[in-house]
Design an enzyme around this catalytic site. Structure first.
Site, PDB file in Angstrom:
ATOM      1  CB  CYS A   6       0.191  -6.351  -3.236  1.00 22.52           C
ATOM      2  SG  CYS A   6       0.647  -4.652  -3.461  1.00 22.52           S
ATOM      3  NE  ARG A  15      -3.925  -9.974  -0.312  1.00 20.83           N
ATOM      4  CZ  ARG A  15      -3.449 -10.405   0.839  1.00 20.83           C
ATOM      5  NH1 ARG A  15      -4.040 -11.363   1.493  1.00 20.83           N
ATOM      6  NH2 ARG A  15      -2.347  -9.882   1.353  1.00 20.83           N
ATOM      7  CD1 TRP A  28      -5.191  -1.127  -2.452  1.00 23.27           C
ATOM      8  CD2 TRP A  28      -3.489  -0.347  -1.242  1.00 23.27           C
ATOM      9  NE1 TRP A  28      -5.688  -0.173  -1.586  1.00 23.27           N
ATOM     10  CE2 TRP A  28      -4.665   0.326  -0.840  1.00 23.27           C
ATOM     11  CE3 TRP A  28      -2.284  -0.012  -0.612  1.00 23.27           C
ATOM     12  CZ2 TRP A  28      -4.682   1.299   0.155  1.00 23.27           C
ATOM     13  CZ3 TRP A  28      -2.302   0.960   0.381  1.00 23.27           C
ATOM     14  CH2 TRP A  28      -3.482   1.601   0.749  1.00 23.27           C
ATOM     15  CG  ASN A  39       1.650  -7.707   0.036  1.00 26.38           C
ATOM     16  OD1 ASN A  39       1.491  -6.499   0.168  1.00 26.38           O
ATOM     17  ND2 ASN A  39       0.958  -8.605   0.730  1.00 26.38           N
ATOM     18  N   GLY A  40       4.243  -5.293  -0.039  1.00 31.33           N
ATOM     19  CA  GLY A  40       4.948  -4.666   1.077  1.00 31.33           C
ATOM     20  C   GLY A  40       5.622  -3.382   0.646  1.00 31.33           C
ATOM     21  CD  GLU A  67     -18.493  -2.157  12.036  1.00 33.89           C
ATOM     22  OE1 GLU A  67     -17.513  -1.464  12.314  1.00 33.89           O
ATOM     23  OE2 GLU A  67     -18.494  -2.948  11.074  1.00 33.89           O
ATOM     24  CE  LYS A  86     -18.527  -2.313   7.565  1.00 29.41           C
ATOM     25  NZ  LYS A  86     -17.712  -2.838   8.619  1.00 29.41           N
ATOM     26  CD  GLU A 110     -15.460  -0.240   5.606  1.00 28.69           C
ATOM     27  OE1 GLU A 110     -14.343  -0.732   5.448  1.00 28.69           O
ATOM     28  OE2 GLU A 110     -16.356  -0.829   6.227  1.00 28.69           O
ATOM     29  CG  HIS A 147     -20.609  18.440  25.053  1.00 30.05           C
ATOM     30  ND1 HIS A 147     -20.627  19.389  26.048  1.00 30.05           N
ATOM     31  CD2 HIS A 147     -21.125  17.323  25.600  1.00 30.05           C
ATOM     32  CE1 HIS A 147     -21.111  18.856  27.162  1.00 30.05           C
ATOM     33  NE2 HIS A 147     -21.432  17.599  26.909  1.00 30.05           N
ATOM     34  CE  LYS A 168     -12.149  -9.032   4.724  1.00 29.95           C
ATOM     35  NZ  LYS A 168     -13.326  -8.394   5.354  1.00 29.95           N
TER      36      LYS A 168
HETATM   37  O1  M6R Z   1      -7.989  -7.789   9.532  1.00 30.66           O
HETATM   38  P1  M6R Z   1      -8.277  -6.763  10.575  1.00 30.66           P
HETATM   39  O2  M6R Z   1      -9.465  -7.104  11.416  1.00 30.66           O
HETATM   40  O3  M6R Z   1      -7.069  -6.458  11.426  1.00 30.66           O
HETATM   41  O4  M6R Z   1      -8.627  -5.449   9.779  1.00 30.66           O
HETATM   42  C1  M6R Z   1      -8.853  -4.245  10.445  1.00 30.66           C
HETATM   43  C2  M6R Z   1      -9.429  -3.215   9.514  1.00 30.66           C
HETATM   44  O5  M6R Z   1      -8.567  -2.966   8.455  1.00 30.66           O
HETATM   45  C3  M6R Z   1     -10.798  -3.642   8.973  1.00 30.66           C
HETATM   46  O6  M6R Z   1     -11.699  -3.922   9.996  1.00 30.66           O
HETATM   47  C4  M6R Z   1     -11.382  -2.520   8.101  1.00 30.66           C
HETATM   48  O7  M6R Z   1     -11.703  -1.412   8.884  1.00 30.66           O
HETATM   49  C5  M6R Z   1     -12.590  -3.005   7.310  1.00 30.66           C
HETATM   50  N1  M6R Z   1     -12.587  -2.374   6.028  1.00 30.66           N
HETATM   51  C6  M6R Z   1     -13.867  -2.701   7.987  1.00 30.66           C
HETATM   52  O8  M6R Z   1     -14.983  -2.989   7.220  1.00 30.66           O
END
Ligand code: M6R
Length: 609
Positions: free
Chosen positions: A2, A27, A74, A100-101, A482, A486, A489, A505, A604
């Site tokens: 949020c 966010r 959110w 937020n929370g 990674e 990507k 996501e 395996h 985010k």
């Molecule tokens: O702000 P942070 O680096 O702690 O965030 C960690 C993850 O939430 C963040 O890297 C998330 O996996 C991203 N969506 C990756 O693209």
């Protein structure tokens, strides 16, 4: 997660709130709303969906007011829908809250408030805050909020207004961030600094247990008992322009292209080519303390975890200190063993990730040396560690982390060399060679980015695939993880990453013509082993793309398509091999019409558990 925005000042409030919400969009959210006060009348507008829908609704039926709050939600408690969108109100409609929370004891509080005669309109935990403020209000909004927060368990950043105590916004924080912007006769409350960059560079960060009251005449700060606080004013170095798309179609693409500069900025002032020395005095941890380190534990989530995994290879190879890398969300609930000779590194772009922050707080009870690698200046994790090494990546708006990952691995490379130098495990000649190569990385990144068009063409052939396998060994294994993250996501294509040696395996059973493999195969000590793994896949009719060194002719015979990257020191290959994977995921996602900058269900900064 949020986003909260609040404004009080001479300008028209609605455009500022809507603009602020747009800058918080990244966010992650599913609904949005604003509440503005006009002649002691509170007007609320909420929509399920994007801010564009809120804007449209405000165009069709404008609201006016002299101050107000806005929110992107959110969903945690209650479906994403208009009724559950913030702002929320008390029974009388005179108190308005954005939050937020998560309020953990909201069911018990709701039951009690209902018994006392309060009527609830939504499924949210937030609404109880409005009713608590209503219950405790005796003329002063800040006093009512102070009393209300005593009843709450959980994490909250709230902004509250009341038509019965007008021309003020009260904010309180336990957990998620709140930053107060100090403009010229105008004041702001926000979840992060991005909405403030257009108006002011002077900000105050609230700590847990603190409140802010902003009025047309100024901003004042208190603890939850009402004691007045003198807060430090921070001057931001980020500018509004840094948070603009600057002609790129998406923030993600812009941020991928910013990586050479981000590497330069993160190296700047920290490496000395004449002596081969690394200078990290800014961390605020003495070399003597670092010298005592016998074990490193890295804690992170998501992409930061993958950067941490690269860091494990770097620190073990250079400083010869054993490194454990842990998911924050798992570590915090484990019976982990730590002693005072451990150095704990928390990596977090936002510095606000709830799991990483909670793990840090538990770890600190055992009193090891703690260090963070953060991008957001003065974030909670940065504040709560003994030392902080900032990445100089600027604001990252795309939800998918790209440039901050590169900056994190620069920071980890510097730290690995710093530890190696302090421990006497690297000589001057080797240090110098590594530093010189780090200095060449930005130019090599630019060479890769110049091939973006050919990566786009390649990506177009895989737009309709449903699955992908990513393989790497050694320091390329985190790169594979990674790359797969990507793709998942951004394009919603199922992608899995494995160390090449693990294929036989189990995962090799998946190989068939509709399961392409992306192999990360730089020339390093496991190169020959990766070639064998590639042969095993080829023998089972799997299509293979390989990210490999540009001077590697052998690989061309072994795979279907090569994405060449410049050669570098083997430990630094993640700086280069990750870039084509980011571009590949970006182009596939964009071609599939996905919302690349704000992928579905993602936030985010994950400020709730
Ligand atoms: O702000 P942070 O680096 O702690 O965030 C960690 C993850 O939430 C963040 O890297 C998330 O996996 C991203 N969506 C990756 O693209």
């Amino acid at each position: 997660m949020c986003g909260i925005i609040g404004y009080i000042g001479p300008k028209s409030v609605v455009p500022i709130l809507v603009e602020g919400l747009k800058r918080l969009e990244y966010r992650g959210y599913d609904s949005a709303g604003v509440a503005v006060v006009d002649e002691n009348q509170i007007n609320i507008r909420r929509v399920h969906g994007k801010i564009a829908a809120l804007e449209k609704s405000l165009e069709e039926s404008p609201l006016d007011g002299i101050y107000g709050v806005g929110h992107t939600r959110w969903a945690t408690h209650g479906r994403p829908c208009e009724e559950n969108a913030h702002p929320h109100q008390d029974c009388t409609g005179s108190v308005v809250v954005v939050h937020n929370g998560i309020i953990e004891n909201y069911l018990a509080l709701k039951k009690k408030l209902k018994k006392e005669g309060h009527t609830f309109r939504t499924e949210t935990d937030t609404e109880i805050i409005a009713h608590l403020v209503e219950k405790y209000f005796k003329g002063s909004l800040e006093e009512a909020v102070q009393r209300a927060v005593q009843d709450l368990d959980g994490a909250y950043a709230v902004a509250v207004i009341s038509s019965k105590d007008p021309e003020k916004i009260v904010a309180a924080k336990v957990g998620p961030p709140i930053v107060v912007g100090l403009g010229k006769k105008e004041f702001f409350i926000s979840s992060d600094i991005n909405p403030l960059l257009s108006y002011t560079q002077k900000v105050v960060f609230l700590e847990d247990g603190e409140m802010a009251v902003i009025e047309p005449t100024g901003a004042n700060f208190f603890d939850f008992k009402g004691k007045v606080l003198e807060k430090k004013v921070h001057h931001l170095s980020w500018s509004r322009l840094m948070a603009e798309k600057s002609g790129f179609k998406h923030f993600m693409l812009k941020e991928i292209f910013e990586q050479p500069q981000v590497v330069r900025d993160t190296l700047k002032g920290r490496v000395f080519l004449d002596s081969g020395k690394i200078c990290l005095d800014e961390i605020g941890v003495s070399p003597e303390l670092f010298k005592k380190t016998e074990r490193v534990v890295i804690i992170a989530c998501g992409t930061s975890y993958h950067a941490g995994l690269v860091g494990k290879y770097l620190i073990e190879a250079m400083a010869q200190i054993p490194v454990d890398i842990e998911f924050a969300s798992e570590y915090r609930y484990r019976d982990f063993i730590l002693d005072k000779k451990a150095l704990v590194i928390v990596i977090s772009q936002s510095g606000e990730t709830a799991d990483s922050l909670a793990a840090l707080r538990i770890i600190k009870e055992m009193k090891p040396l703690t260090l963070s690698i953060c991008n957001a200046v003065n974030s909670s994790i940065a504040r709560e560690t003994d030392g902080v090494l900032y990445t100089h990546a600027g604001p990252e708006i795309g939800v998918a982390a790209t440039k901050t990952y590169s900056a994190q691995i620069v920071a980890l490379a510097l730290l690995a060399m710093h530890l190696a130098q302090i421990k006497g495990r690297i000589d001057e000649k080797a240090s110098l060679a590594l530093i010189e190569e780090l200095g060449r990385i930005p130019h090599k990144m630019e060479k890769i980015l110049n091939q973006a068009k050919s990566i786009e063409d390649l990506a177009s052939k895989f737009v309709s695939f449903s699955h992908f396998l990513y393989l790497g060994r050694g320091v390329s294994f985190p790169v594979a993880l990674e790359g797969a993250l990507k793709l998942k996501e951004i394009s919603y294509i199922h992608a899995e990453a494995y160390p090449g040696g693990e294929m036989k395996h189990g995962p090799i059973a998946l190989i068939e013509e509709n399961m392409p493999t992306m192999a990360i195969v730089p020339r390093d000590r496991v190169y020959a082993k990766m070639l064998s793994n590639i042969s095993e896949i080829k023998a089972r009719i799997g299509y293979i793309l390989a990210v490999a060194s540009e001077d590697d002719k052998e690989i061309e015979e072994r795979v279907d398509k090569v994405i060449p990257v410049p050669s570098t020191e083997p430990l630094f290959t993640p700086f280069l091999t990750t870039l084509p994977l980011q571009l590949f995921a970006y182009y596939i996602g964009a071609m599939r019409g996905a919302d690349v900058d704000q992928p579905r269900n993602l936030a985010k900064s994950v400020t709730v558990e």
